[in-house]
Scaffold this motif. Structure first.
Motif, mmCIF file in Angstrom:
data_model
loop_
_atom_site.group_PDB
_atom_site.id
_atom_site.type_symbol
_atom_site.label_atom_id
_atom_site.label_comp_id
_atom_site.label_asym_id
_atom_site.label_seq_id
_atom_site.Cartn_x
_atom_site.Cartn_y
_atom_site.Cartn_z
ATOM 1 N N TYR A 19 -1.797 5.167 8.736
ATOM 2 C CA TYR A 19 -2.109 4.326 7.562
ATOM 3 C C TYR A 19 -1.592 2.895 7.769
ATOM 4 O O TYR A 19 -2.314 1.921 7.533
ATOM 5 C CB TYR A 19 -1.474 4.943 6.307
ATOM 6 C CG TYR A 19 -1.701 4.095 5.081
ATOM 7 C CD1 TYR A 19 -2.857 4.243 4.317
ATOM 8 C CD2 TYR A 19 -0.788 3.106 4.716
ATOM 9 C CE1 TYR A 19 -3.093 3.433 3.224
ATOM 10 C CE2 TYR A 19 -1.024 2.288 3.624
ATOM 11 C CZ TYR A 19 -2.175 2.462 2.881
ATOM 12 O OH TYR A 19 -2.407 1.651 1.795
ATOM 13 N N PHE A 20 -0.349 2.756 8.205
ATOM 14 C CA PHE A 20 0.243 1.420 8.317
ATOM 15 C C PHE A 20 -0.303 0.607 9.493
ATOM 16 O O PHE A 20 0.009 -0.557 9.633
ATOM 17 C CB PHE A 20 1.775 1.503 8.323
ATOM 18 C CG PHE A 20 2.298 1.789 6.936
ATOM 19 C CD1 PHE A 20 2.141 0.852 5.921
ATOM 20 C CD2 PHE A 20 2.902 3.007 6.635
ATOM 21 C CE1 PHE A 20 2.582 1.118 4.632
ATOM 22 C CE2 PHE A 20 3.343 3.280 5.337
ATOM 23 C CZ PHE A 20 3.181 2.331 4.342
ATOM 24 N N HIS A 43 -6.401 -2.378 5.948
ATOM 25 C CA HIS A 43 -6.314 -2.542 4.487
ATOM 26 C C HIS A 43 -5.064 -1.903 3.896
ATOM 27 O O HIS A 43 -5.058 -1.503 2.738
ATOM 28 C CB HIS A 43 -7.571 -1.939 3.840
ATOM 29 C CG HIS A 43 -8.831 -2.467 4.432
ATOM 30 N ND1 HIS A 43 -9.136 -3.815 4.455
ATOM 31 C CD2 HIS A 43 -9.850 -1.847 5.077
ATOM 32 C CE1 HIS A 43 -10.292 -4.001 5.060
ATOM 33 N NE2 HIS A 43 -10.751 -2.830 5.471
ATOM 34 N N ARG A 44 -4.033 -1.785 4.700
ATOM 35 C CA ARG A 44 -2.840 -1.036 4.267
ATOM 36 C C ARG A 44 -2.167 -1.621 3.033
ATOM 37 O O ARG A 44 -1.457 -0.919 2.327
ATOM 38 C CB ARG A 44 -1.836 -0.933 5.415
ATOM 39 C CG ARG A 44 -1.339 -2.277 5.917
ATOM 40 C CD ARG A 44 -0.501 -2.094 7.172
ATOM 41 N NE ARG A 44 -0.119 -3.360 7.765
ATOM 42 C CZ ARG A 44 -0.880 -4.061 8.610
ATOM 43 N NH1 ARG A 44 -2.068 -3.595 8.958
ATOM 44 N NH2 ARG A 44 -0.460 -5.200 9.098
ATOM 45 N N LEU A 45 -2.377 -2.916 2.743
ATOM 46 C CA LEU A 45 -1.685 -3.518 1.603
ATOM 47 C C LEU A 45 -2.577 -3.662 0.366
ATOM 48 O O LEU A 45 -2.131 -4.140 -0.667
ATOM 49 C CB LEU A 45 -1.119 -4.897 1.998
ATOM 50 C CG LEU A 45 -0.081 -4.852 3.130
ATOM 51 C CD1 LEU A 45 0.409 -6.238 3.471
ATOM 52 C CD2 LEU A 45 1.097 -3.957 2.761
ATOM 53 N N ALA A 46 -3.825 -3.221 0.478
ATOM 54 C CA ALA A 46 -4.728 -3.326 -0.681
ATOM 55 C C ALA A 46 -4.405 -2.225 -1.698
ATOM 56 O O ALA A 46 -3.954 -1.135 -1.333
ATOM 57 C CB ALA A 46 -6.171 -3.217 -0.209
ATOM 58 N N VAL A 47 -4.640 -2.548 -2.973
ATOM 59 C CA VAL A 47 -4.209 -1.643 -4.051
ATOM 60 C C VAL A 47 -4.881 -0.264 -3.976
ATOM 61 O O VAL A 47 -4.220 0.768 -4.136
ATOM 62 C CB VAL A 47 -4.485 -2.295 -5.431
ATOM 63 C CG1 VAL A 47 -4.186 -1.320 -6.566
ATOM 64 C CG2 VAL A 47 -3.651 -3.559 -5.577
ATOM 65 N N VAL A 104 -3.466 1.835 -1.193
ATOM 66 C CA VAL A 104 -2.071 2.191 -1.524
ATOM 67 C C VAL A 104 -2.047 3.335 -2.553
ATOM 68 O O VAL A 104 -1.237 4.260 -2.461
ATOM 69 C CB VAL A 104 -1.285 0.959 -2.048
ATOM 70 C CG1 VAL A 104 0.039 1.382 -2.667
ATOM 71 C CG2 VAL A 104 -1.027 -0.040 -0.915
ATOM 72 N N SER A 105 -2.987 3.281 -3.519
ATOM 73 C CA SER A 105 -2.994 4.358 -4.528
ATOM 74 C C SER A 105 -3.347 5.702 -3.869
ATOM 75 O O SER A 105 -2.754 6.742 -4.200
ATOM 76 C CB SER A 105 -3.942 4.027 -5.675
ATOM 77 O OG SER A 105 -5.260 3.992 -5.203
ATOM 78 N N CYS A 143 -0.290 6.993 -2.050
ATOM 79 C CA CYS A 143 0.710 7.606 -2.948
ATOM 80 C C CYS A 143 0.303 9.034 -3.337
ATOM 81 O O CYS A 143 1.144 9.940 -3.366
ATOM 82 C CB CYS A 143 0.896 6.753 -4.204
ATOM 83 S SG CYS A 143 1.654 5.178 -3.836
ATOM 84 N N SER A 182 -7.251 3.586 5.026
ATOM 85 C CA SER A 182 -6.677 2.267 5.328
ATOM 86 C C SER A 182 -7.586 1.412 6.203
ATOM 87 O O SER A 182 -7.256 0.272 6.501
ATOM 88 C CB SER A 182 -5.303 2.402 5.975
ATOM 89 O OG SER A 182 -5.425 2.776 7.316
ATOM 90 N N THR A 189 -12.023 -0.710 -0.820
ATOM 91 C CA THR A 189 -10.834 -1.552 -1.024
ATOM 92 C C THR A 189 -10.949 -2.406 -2.291
ATOM 93 O O THR A 189 -9.947 -2.864 -2.818
ATOM 94 C CB THR A 189 -10.625 -2.519 0.162
ATOM 95 O OG1 THR A 189 -11.835 -3.219 0.374
ATOM 96 C CG2 THR A 189 -10.208 -1.794 1.419
#
Ligand code: NDP
Length: 252
Positions: A65-66, A70-74, A77-78, A81, A129, A134
């Motif tokens: 994932y990291f 797009h690892r920092l897009a909301v 990220v949802s 989680c 990701s 996204t």
């Protein structure tokens, strides 16, 4: 990160694996828990079996994932989680809640679990990701909302059903008892049903073939086991509730 056609090939392999798993498990019962038998080679303590088997789903998933664009897009990220909510529970909490002192799990089962979880974590993490949705507007669309609701309902059903089973041994001992209440009013394996609902929700929310392949795999893996559990209960408890189904309320 990965060529799209190679990625699609990996997802196709997962669908094929699901079908092969279903037909194998209709013939051979996976030898752990109440169905453990000798002749499967070396084994290790059940709890550690669970931790080792599920660990790639946490670690490999996070690693892949990291690396994604797009690892920092909301939206990704949802999804991250939701995935980790499930797998942190399964890897680090569930094994220490179960009451299975001295029980063993064959190493072969653990290795198969590691291989499956590594591959599955890879294809799902790449999707969310790298290739998946996204745009923030995705979060207001029906597949996302319905998928997340299903995921949460499934998660609550399977965790609460696991808890019912764990409580059955609160007085000690390693015997099996008839579980009652909650989803057990309808089916023998609501924990499996919850898990299936959850991954169907994941497939819908992520709108991905990787998610669908995992949901199909979960059905192919858990349906034969639910049928085996159901038959086992009926054979071992003369007073087992007659109207309880194996996994699908009122149907099957
Ligand atoms: P089981 O329902 O067979 O067992 C869960 C735990 O409860 C075990 O510790 C078991 O003990 C105990 N238990 C079960 N039934 C009874 C009973 N009647 N009386 C007393 N104790 C009982 O589940 P699994 O071990 O197969 O799976 C555990 C979780 O992992 C489930 O939530 C399942 O959904 C999930 N899972 C998901 C998979 C997937 O493909 N996504 C694959 C496999 C599991 P014992 O070990 O002694 O039998």
């Amino acid at each position: 990160m990965i060529d799209r056609s190679v990625y699609n090939g990996c997802v196709t392999v997962m669908f094929a694996l699901a079908i092969a798993t279903y037909f194998t498990l209709r013939k051979i019962t996976a030898p752990y828990g109440r169905h453990i038998t000798s002749g499967w080679g070396p084994s290790l303590p059940n709890r550690w079996g669970w931790v080792i088997m599920e660990l790639p789903a946490v670690v490999v998933f996070a690693f892949v994932y990291f690396k994604g664009a797009h690892r920092l897009a909301v939206v990704p990220v949802s999804f991250f989680c939701l995935w980790q909510l499930h797998y942190v529970y399964r890897t680090f909490i569930f094994p220490w809640l179960i009451r299975t002192a001295n029980k063993k799990m064959p190493v072969v089962i653990v290795l198969l679990g590691v291989a499956f979880n590594t591959f599955n974590a890879f294809i799902n993490a790449v999707w969310i990701s790298h290739f998946g949705p996204t745009a923030l507007s995705w979060m207001w669309r029906v597949p996302f909302i319905a998928g997340v609701i299903l995921f949460i309902i499934g998660f609550i059903l399977h965790v609460s059903s696991d808890a019912t089973l764990i409580k059955l041994r609160s007085a000690g001992g390693q015997e099996y008892h008839i579980p009652r209440g909650g989803g057990y009013r309808f089916v023998s394996c609501p924990n499996y049903l919850g898990e299936i609902i959850q991954w169907m929700g994941w497939a819908l929310a992520t709108f991905s073939l990787a998610g669908l392949a995992f949901a199909v795999y979960t059905v192919c893996n858990l349906l034969p086991r639910a049928l085996d559990h159901h038959r086992w209960y009926q054979k071992n408890f003369a007073d087992y509730p007659r109207r309880r189904m194996a996994m699908i309320p009122f149907l099957w």
